[in-house]
Write a protein that holds these residues in place. Sequence first.
Motif, short mmCIF file in Angstrom:
data_model
loop_
_atom_site.label_atom_id
_atom_site.label_comp_id
_atom_site.label_asym_id
_atom_site.label_seq_id
_atom_site.Cartn_x
_atom_site.Cartn_y
_atom_site.Cartn_z
N THR A 75 38.44 42.31 37.41
CA THR A 75 37.80 41.78 38.61
C THR A 75 38.76 40.69 39.00
N LEU B 118 41.49 43.46 41.17
CA LEU B 118 41.30 44.91 41.48
C LEU B 118 42.39 45.47 41.90
N ASP B 119 43.12 44.96 42.71
CA ASP B 119 44.20 45.75 43.31
C ASP B 119 45.27 46.49 42.17
N HIS C 41 44.84 50.21 41.89
CA HIS C 41 44.90 51.34 42.69
C HIS C 41 46.13 52.21 42.43
N TYR D 194 30.76 40.89 40.66
CA TYR D 194 30.46 41.54 41.84
C TYR D 194 29.32 42.77 41.84
N GLU E 283 30.24 46.38 45.92
CA GLU E 283 31.27 45.70 46.48
C GLU E 283 32.35 46.25 45.63
N GLU F 261 33.50 49.65 46.78
CA GLU F 261 34.27 49.68 47.86
C GLU F 261 35.63 48.83 47.63
N ALA F 262 35.84 48.02 46.94
CA ALA F 262 37.06 47.52 46.44
C ALA F 262 37.96 48.39 45.91
#
Length: 206
Positions: free
Chosen positions: A121, A124-125, A128, A154, A158, A161-162
């Motif tokens: 957390t 989080l990117d 991807h 979180y 959320e 979504e992230a």
Amino acid sequence: MDCAPWSDPPVTYVPATVTRSAKIVVAGGFGVGKTTLIGSVSEVKPLRMEEPITQESAGVDDLRGTPHKTTTTVAMDFGRIHMAGGRLALYLFGLPGQARFQPLWEDLAEGALGCLVLADTRNLDASHDALGLLDNGGIPYAVAINAFPGAPEYPESELREALALDPFTPLTTCDARDRTSSLHALITLTEYLSEQRSAALMESRR
């Protein structure tokens, strides 16, 4: 001088109870805990292909979340675990976290039944790239948030979504250092894969 007889090191064979096997990859960003998770669950001594982090990685590998990390996976991690009462052998392949190893990700992911993606957390990117590779390759996956001490928490909505997760993609949490917690994450993945397989079989019979 008497010398002790030389012998081969012991070999850990696949138990005779195993009737099925599957290749599972463990993916995620740099320093997210892939090596730790495989080491915590593997029933054989895990194979680790790591190298010391050098000055050349400064500005390339983000060490903010893991300032004490001194090594990084440069090829893969490998472990083996048995489930379903010893009837199923899972071969675990941990992928290196840095995007520059993406050609290796594609090779290691070939033939995989599914993937457990670890996420942090605090960044989080970083997940991807792995998620995009799996989506493009059509490899089903579950996501496990590795609960680092002090990391922000979180709501699930959320996080989904992230990470741009589909509603049906399993999302769980784990502590990669803890065997039981890591096993629960793998069980979540295998149950999901089993459900997908059953749904595909039913669809093919229509």
